[in-house]
Scaffold this motif. Structure first.
Motif, PDB file in Angstrom:
ATOM      1  N   THR A 154       0.865  -1.138   0.091  1.00 45.43           N
ATOM      2  CA  THR A 154       0.109   0.088   0.184  1.00 45.43           C
ATOM      3  C   THR A 154       0.768   1.440  -0.041  1.00 45.43           C
ATOM      4  O   THR A 154       1.828   1.278   0.211  1.00 45.43           O
ATOM      5  CB  THR A 154      -0.842   0.066   1.165  1.00 45.43           C
TER       6      THR A 154
ATOM      7  N   GLU B 215       0.345   5.564   0.673  1.00 47.10           N
ATOM      8  CA  GLU B 215      -0.602   6.412   1.163  1.00 47.10           C
ATOM      9  C   GLU B 215      -0.418   7.514   0.439  1.00 47.10           C
ATOM     10  O   GLU B 215       0.677   8.176   0.151  1.00 47.10           O
ATOM     11  CB  GLU B 215      -0.196   7.000   2.621  1.00 47.10           C
ATOM     12  N   ARG B 216      -1.626   8.157  -0.028  1.00 45.44           N
ATOM     13  CA  ARG B 216      -1.674   9.540  -0.793  1.00 45.44           C
ATOM     14  C   ARG B 216      -2.752  10.539  -0.232  1.00 45.44           C
ATOM     15  O   ARG B 216      -3.895  10.020  -0.559  1.00 45.44           O
ATOM     16  CB  ARG B 216      -1.934   9.278  -2.405  1.00 45.44           C
TER      17      ARG B 216
ATOM     18  N   GLY C 197      -3.947  10.982   2.639  1.00 42.94           N
ATOM     19  CA  GLY C 197      -4.764  10.291   3.588  1.00 42.94           C
ATOM     20  C   GLY C 197      -5.476   8.966   3.073  1.00 42.94           C
ATOM     21  O   GLY C 197      -6.261   8.580   3.701  1.00 42.94           O
ATOM     22  N   GLN C 198      -5.368   8.824   1.762  1.00 46.03           N
ATOM     23  CA  GLN C 198      -5.934   7.598   1.304  1.00 46.03           C
ATOM     24  C   GLN C 198      -4.945   6.621   0.756  1.00 46.03           C
ATOM     25  O   GLN C 198      -3.658   6.881   0.685  1.00 46.03           O
ATOM     26  CB  GLN C 198      -6.516   7.860   0.232  1.00 46.03           C
ATOM     27  N   TYR C 199      -5.329   5.285   1.277  1.00 43.66           N
ATOM     28  CA  TYR C 199      -4.467   4.198   0.723  1.00 43.66           C
ATOM     29  C   TYR C 199      -4.639   3.577  -0.806  1.00 43.66           C
ATOM     30  O   TYR C 199      -5.843   3.431  -0.911  1.00 43.66           O
ATOM     31  CB  TYR C 199      -4.410   3.204   1.669  1.00 43.66           C
TER      32      TYR C 199
END
Length: 86
Positions: free
Chosen positions: A5, A7-8, A10-12
């Motif tokens: 994974t 993280e970008r 706050g989203q994975y």
């Protein structure tokens, strides 16, 4: 450990090339969580079964008690990371 994974904002996300391996790992983790949930139910039952006839001083009872404590720590760690058994 290879992390799949990323993280970008706050989203994975999982790069498409890694998706099959990431799904395998997720499935393995879900299997582990199911097993932990089963142990969380089974261990107290077994402890009560041993305690009733006064076998709460046995090695088996102490082993189960140690497993219960370890399981509680593992579940607390998982919960701190947002993973809950539901």
């Amino acid at each position: 450990m290879t992390r799949f994974t990323v993280e970008r904002e706050g989203q994975y996300a999982v790069p498409e090339a890694d998706l099959p391996q990431a799904l395998q790992r997720l499935a393995a983790l879900e299997d582990m969580l199911e097993e932990l949930a089963a142990h969380q139910t089974d261990i107290p039952v077994e402890l009560a079964r041993l305690k009733a006839p006064g076998k709460d001083k046995t090695v088996r009872y102490k082993e189960l008690l140690g497993q219960k404590l370890l399981l509680n720590e593992m579940l607390a760690l998982l919960e701190r990371h947002g993973v809950r058994l539901e």
